[in-house]
Design a protein around this motif. Structure first.
Motif, PDB file in Angstrom:
ATOM      1  N   TYR B  33      -8.073  -0.330  -7.933  1.00 58.83           N
ATOM      2  CA  TYR B  33      -7.970   0.473  -7.419  1.00 58.83           C
ATOM      3  C   TYR B  33      -6.208   0.306  -6.299  1.00 58.83           C
ATOM      4  N   TYR B  35      -3.788   3.322  -5.345  1.00 52.84           N
ATOM      5  CA  TYR B  35      -3.383   4.935  -4.783  1.00 52.84           C
ATOM      6  C   TYR B  35      -2.267   4.866  -3.839  1.00 52.84           C
ATOM      7  N   GLN B  37      -0.413   7.156  -1.056  1.00 49.88           N
ATOM      8  CA  GLN B  37      -0.258   8.319  -0.547  1.00 49.88           C
ATOM      9  C   GLN B  37       0.952   8.617   0.158  1.00 49.88           C
ATOM     10  N   GLN B  88       3.693   4.497   0.539  1.00 53.81           N
ATOM     11  CA  GLN B  88       2.700   4.354   1.325  1.00 53.81           C
ATOM     12  C   GLN B  88       1.797   3.843   0.113  1.00 53.81           C
ATOM     13  N   LEU B  90      -1.470   2.235  -1.455  1.00 56.40           N
ATOM     14  CA  LEU B  90      -3.374   1.901  -0.766  1.00 56.40           C
ATOM     15  C   LEU B  90      -4.101   0.800  -2.224  1.00 56.40           C
ATOM     16  N   PHE B 104     -10.587   0.076   1.414  1.00 56.68           N
ATOM     17  CA  PHE B 104      -9.216  -0.314   0.965  1.00 56.68           C
ATOM     18  C   PHE B 104      -8.630  -1.319   1.594  1.00 56.68           C
ATOM     19  N   GLY B 105      -7.714  -1.640   1.347  1.00 56.10           N
ATOM     20  CA  GLY B 105      -6.470  -2.629   2.393  1.00 56.10           C
ATOM     21  C   GLY B 105      -5.875  -2.073   3.286  1.00 56.10           C
ATOM     22  N   PRO B 106      -5.332  -2.111   4.310  1.00 56.14           N
ATOM     23  CA  PRO B 106      -4.645  -1.792   5.378  1.00 56.14           C
ATOM     24  C   PRO B 106      -2.925  -1.448   4.540  1.00 56.14           C
ATOM     25  N   GLY B 107      -2.428  -1.677   2.951  1.00 54.78           N
ATOM     26  CA  GLY B 107      -1.643  -0.804   2.770  1.00 54.78           C
ATOM     27  C   GLY B 107      -0.981  -0.849   2.932  1.00 54.78           C
TER      28      GLY B 107
END
Lengths: 115, 113
Positions: B33, B35, B37, B88, B90, B104-107
Motif C-alpha cells: 500500500y 498512503y 500523509q 509524506q 508511507l 509500515f515503512g519509515p516514510g
C-alpha cells in the motif's frame, strides 16, 4: 463506508499521569480496530488491535484499549505515561471480510508528555 | 519487527522533475500500500497492490503511478513533480492471507519547490 473520528487533536499531560485518547468510528459493517503510534520522523508502529473476543485489548508499551460496540468507540488508555510516549497516535479501522484490508485512519492525536 | 524500507527518507526537488519513491519489503508479503500523509490530516490510501502485476487506485486521487513487477518492490513515480505533491508518503505491506495488520515503512518526506 467507514470513518474514524479522533476527538482530540492534541493532548498535553504530565509525566506519570494517566491518559486517554478517544476514538469513535462509524461503519455499516463489522470492522477490525487498530491503534498505531508514530514517533517523530518515523513510520507507523502497531500498538494494539481488536479483531474479536475480549473487548479489553492490551498492547505494547503498557497501552490498552477497550472496544465498546454500543458506543462505537475504541479509546486508548495508559495508567502512567512517560516522556518517551510523546508521539502521534492514530486510530484506524478496516472492514471485516474486505479482501483489500484497506485501513481508514483518523486524523491523529498528538500526545505531549511534560516532565 | 517488520522489514520494510523506503528510500529516500527525505527529498527536496524542483518543479517538473520526475521522481521515484522506492519501497521494498523482505517478508514476502503479497499486499502492499501507499498512503499520503499531510500534517494534521488522516493518512489517505493512494495506491494498493494484491501481488505481482496487480495495482489499484486508492480512496484519494493521486497523479502518481505505481508498479509491481516483483513481490518485494512497490515503487511510486511522479512524472512531473509540483508543489502540491509536497507531503509524506508511507508504504505498508500485509501478508496475502491476512486482512488485519499492516506493517509500515519509515516514510519519505517529499518537498517540491
Amino acid at each position: 463506508a467507514q470513518s474514524v473520528t479522533q476527538l482530540d487533536s492534541q493532548v498535553p499531560v504530565f509525566e506519570e499521569a494517566p491518559v486517554e485518547l478517544r476514538c469513535n468510528y462509524s461503519s455499516s459493517v463489522s470492522v477490525y480496530l487498530f491503534w498505531y503510534v508514530q514517533y517523530p520522523n518515523q513510520g507507523l508502529q502497531l500498538l494494539l488491535k481488536y479483531l474479536s473476543g475480549s473487548t479489553l485489548v492490551k498492547g505494547i508499551n503498557g497501552f490498552e484499549a477497550e472496544f465498546n460496540k454500543s458506543q462505537t468507540s475504541f479509546h486508548l488508555r495508559k495508567p502512567s505515561v512517560h516522556i518517551s510516549d510523546t508521539a502521534e497516535y492514530f486510530c484506524a479501522v478496516s472492514r471485516i471480510g474486505g479482501s483489500q484490508g484497506n485501513l481508514i485512519f483518523g486524523k491523529g492525536t498528538k500526545l505531549s508528555v511534560k516532565p | 519487527e517488520a522489514d520494510i524500507y523506503q528510500t529516500p527518507r527525505y527529498l527536496v526537488i524542483g518543479t517538473g522533475k520526475k521522481i521515484t519513491l522506492e519501497c521494498s519489503q523482505t517478508m514476502g508479503h503479497d499486499k502492499m500500500y501507499w498512503y499520503q500523509q499531510d500534517p494534521g490530516m488522516e493518512l489517505h490510501l493512494i495506491h494498493y497492490s494484491y501481488g505481482v502485476n496487480s495495482t489499484e487506485k486508492g480512496d484519494l486521487s493521486s497523479e502518481s503511478t505505481v508498479s509491481r513487477i516483483r513481490t518485494e518492490h512497490f515503487p511510486l513515480t511522479l512524472e512531473s513533480a509540483r508543489p502540491s505533491h509536497t507531503s509524506q508518503y508511507l508504504c505498508a505491506s500485509m501478508p496475502g492471507l491476512s486482512t488485519d495488520t499492516q506493517y509500515f515503512g519509515p516514510g519519505t518526506r517529499l518537498t517540491v519547490l
